[in-house]
Design an enzyme around this catalytic site. Structure first.
Site, PDB file in Angstrom:
ATOM      1  CE  LYS A 118      14.669  17.325 -25.097  1.00 14.64           C
ATOM      2  NZ  LYS A 118      15.004  15.899 -25.148  1.00 14.64           N
ATOM      3  CE  LYS A 201      10.930  17.379 -13.838  1.00 15.19           C
ATOM      4  NZ  LYS A 201      10.399  16.753 -15.053  1.00 15.19           N
ATOM      5  CE  LYS A 204      19.335  13.918 -16.715  1.00 17.10           C
ATOM      6  NZ  LYS A 204      18.867  12.560 -16.542  1.00 17.10           N
TER       7      LYS A 204
END
Ligand code: TRP
Length: 339
Positions: A118, A201, A204
């Protein structure tokens, strides 16, 4: 310290209120939460304090927090059986997180792959320190409840190891205080991949239209997404870890996660079928899952006061336990008790 509720071991888990949950979130997490709720003493929280480790729009955060809680219940978590609550409603999470932050070695925090991933995407000056301390907050969530088992995906194993290491460190320095939690393994095959790109994967935040099925997708749209899923030029319908066959494997995995049938039974049922049949059958079970879930969701969201009362009861139950653990930790560390 042992979790006590009859003889049931305690389970705790949480999802960030990032909105737009996918069928991957449902099959990889929520469905398992539902399935274990009769056998364990379950605590499920919406982790809004984790959400603010990256920038959030206030109105959106509030909306998504309610929606996530409603989705837990729509998915089948029964608030009469499990404790459903919002993390920030129980201040002990922030308070224990600070204590654990002070004890967490910087080296451990810098080794967390989620932090590395991140933070690599942003400049040092735009990353908040909360992103680095995220695992200490997650450890607080788990340790406050003396959770025995934590159902999480593989990507959270490192954070769970961190939690155990930190709990052990605390227990060693200040005396037995926290229970060491274990990972509760998701049932085989609960890792759902993107329909348009079955080697990544399902996420969203992926922009392409046919990537993810959202739990609130129109039923006809969800069906179309399955019908358009990427497959391959082979014929046999079999589970496989060959990357070339990842699309068919993913459809079978979705089918298995929904039906709970074994791979053998599923492969036998599709033995003389084609990819079109496979897609139609998967689309049917997907729609069969979404339909009642959506009906419950909209009913809940439209019933004024219901969700708030569930969250209030959850807050009270959670705070009772969390507060005791926090007090014990503070006492062990030498905080002067208020008179
Ligand atoms: N970090 C977890 C995730 O991204 C979410 C989370 C926060 C969590 N606190 C938790 C999961 C406690 C399990 C237990 O999936």
């Amino acid at each position: 310290m042992v979790a006590e509720n009859g003889n049931k071991p305690r389970v705790l888990s949480g999802i960030q209120p990032s909105g737009n949950l996918t069928i991957g979130n449902y099959l990889g997490a929520l469905k398992q939460w539902v399935e274990v709720q009769n056998d364990y003493d379950c605590f499920y929280c919406v982790v809004d304090l984790h959400a603010i480790t990256v920038a959030q729009d206030p109105a959106e955060l509030r909306r998504k927090t309610r929606e996530s809680a409603a989705m837990y219940i729509a998915a089948g978590i029964d608030p009469e059986i499990s404790t459903v609550f919002v993390q920030s409603h129980v201040p002990a999470h922030s308070e224990l997180a600070w204590i654990l932050t002070c004890m967490a070695p910087l080296g451990w925090l810098h080794r967390m792959t989620q932090f590395k991933d991140k933070s690599a995407k942003q400049s040092q000056d735009s990353i908040g320190a909360g992103l680095l301390n995220y695992p200490s907050l997650m450890a607080a969530d788990i340790l406050l409840y003396h959770a025995d088992l934590v159902p999480v995906g593989d990507d959270q194993n490192q954070h769970l190891e961190f939690t155990r290491d930190l709990a052990q460190r605390f227990n060693h320095l200040y005396g037995e205080t926290f229970t060491l939690p274990s990972v509760m393994n998701p049932q085989a095959g609960a890792r759902i991949m993107g329909l348009d790109n079955p080697t990544a994967k399902m996420s969203k935040s992926e922009a392409s239209e046919n990537h993810a099925i959202f739990l609130l997708d129109d039923l006809s749209r969800a069906q179309k997404k399955v019908m358009r899923a990427v497959t391959d030029s082979h014929r046999e319908i079999r589970f496989s870890d060959d990357p070339e066959r990842a699309g068919v494997n993913n459809l079978l995995t979705i089918y298995q996660a929904i039906t709970n049938e074994t791979q053998e039974v599923i492969e036998a049922a599709f033995a003389d079928k084609g990819y079109g049949d496979l897609k139609r059958t998967v689309a049917d079970v997907v729609v069969g899952t979404l339909e009642p879930l959506q009906a419950r969701y909209y009913e809940l969201m439209n019933e004024a006061g219901y969700l708030d009362s569930v969250l209030k009861i959850g807050q009270e139950k959670a705070a009772d336990i969390a507060q005791d653990t926090l007090k014990l930790a503070q006492k062990r560390m030498g905080f002067l008790a208020p008179s």
